[in-house]
Enzyme design. Structure first.
Site, mmCIF file in Angstrom:
data_model
loop_
_atom_site.group_PDB
_atom_site.id
_atom_site.type_symbol
_atom_site.label_atom_id
_atom_site.label_comp_id
_atom_site.label_asym_id
_atom_site.label_seq_id
_atom_site.Cartn_x
_atom_site.Cartn_y
_atom_site.Cartn_z
ATOM 1 C CD1 TRP A 58 -2.062 -1.990 2.224
ATOM 2 C CD2 TRP A 58 -3.046 -1.232 0.380
ATOM 3 N NE1 TRP A 58 -3.140 -2.784 1.975
ATOM 4 C CE2 TRP A 58 -3.768 -2.352 0.850
ATOM 5 C CE3 TRP A 58 -3.478 -0.593 -0.794
ATOM 6 C CZ2 TRP A 58 -4.901 -2.828 0.203
ATOM 7 C CZ3 TRP A 58 -4.596 -1.078 -1.430
ATOM 8 C CH2 TRP A 58 -5.293 -2.180 -0.937
ATOM 9 C CG HIS A 59 3.687 1.336 2.109
ATOM 10 N ND1 HIS A 59 4.343 0.482 2.951
ATOM 11 C CD2 HIS A 59 2.583 1.732 2.782
ATOM 12 C CE1 HIS A 59 3.669 0.354 4.086
ATOM 13 N NE2 HIS A 59 2.600 1.096 4.005
ATOM 14 C CD GLN A 60 0.117 2.859 -3.887
ATOM 15 O OE1 GLN A 60 0.139 3.232 -2.732
ATOM 16 N NE2 GLN A 60 -0.803 2.035 -4.345
#
Ligand SMILES: Cc1cc2nc3c(=O)[nH]c(=O)nc-3n(C[C@H](O)[C@H](O)[C@H](O)COP(=O)(O)OP(=O)(O)OC[C@H]3O[C@@H](n4cnc5c(N)ncnc54)[C@H](O)[C@@H]3O)c2cc1C
Length: 75
Positions: A10-12
């Site tokens: 979830w860590h763009q």
């Protein structure tokens, strides 16, 4: 592109990375190369995907942006 893949679970991050090489988008003062009066202060400026979660570093980036802008404008 970052040295590591720019999308973790979830860590763009890292799509406008800070640095000095030809792929860098912002300098150490968060200023976009080639565009006056535009700064970026979010996860996109991370040079590499951190091994930990990204929310806390984003808070630090925001706090640092505040310092930079206040200093630049004498406020
Ligand atoms: C489902 C999910 C779970 C996550 N869980 C965790 C976790 O447990 N721990 C952790 O550390 N990180 C977690 N993360 C990652 C963390 O949320 C992000 O790394 C962090 O929020 C990124 O901050 P940012 O400021 O770069 O972007 P964002 O937090 O996305 O902020 C961008 C802001 O810009 C606004 N915006 C967009 N377009 C415009 C516009 N045109 N004009 C004005 N405003 C605009 C948006 O509304 C938003 O408020 C998670 C992410 C997701 C998606």
């Amino acid at each position: 592109m970052c040295a590591t893949w720019p999308l973790t679970y979830w860590h763009q991050a890292c799509t406008a990375k800070m640095g000095r090489d030809e792929m860098s988008v912002v300098n150490a003062d968060l200023q976009v190369y080639g565009i006056d009066r535009l700064r970026i202060a979010d996860a996109s400026i991370m040079p590499d995907v951190p091994s930990g979660n990204t929310m806390a570093p984003c808070v630090v980036i925001g706090e640092r942006a505040t310092e930079i802008i206040r200093k630049a404008h004498g406020i």
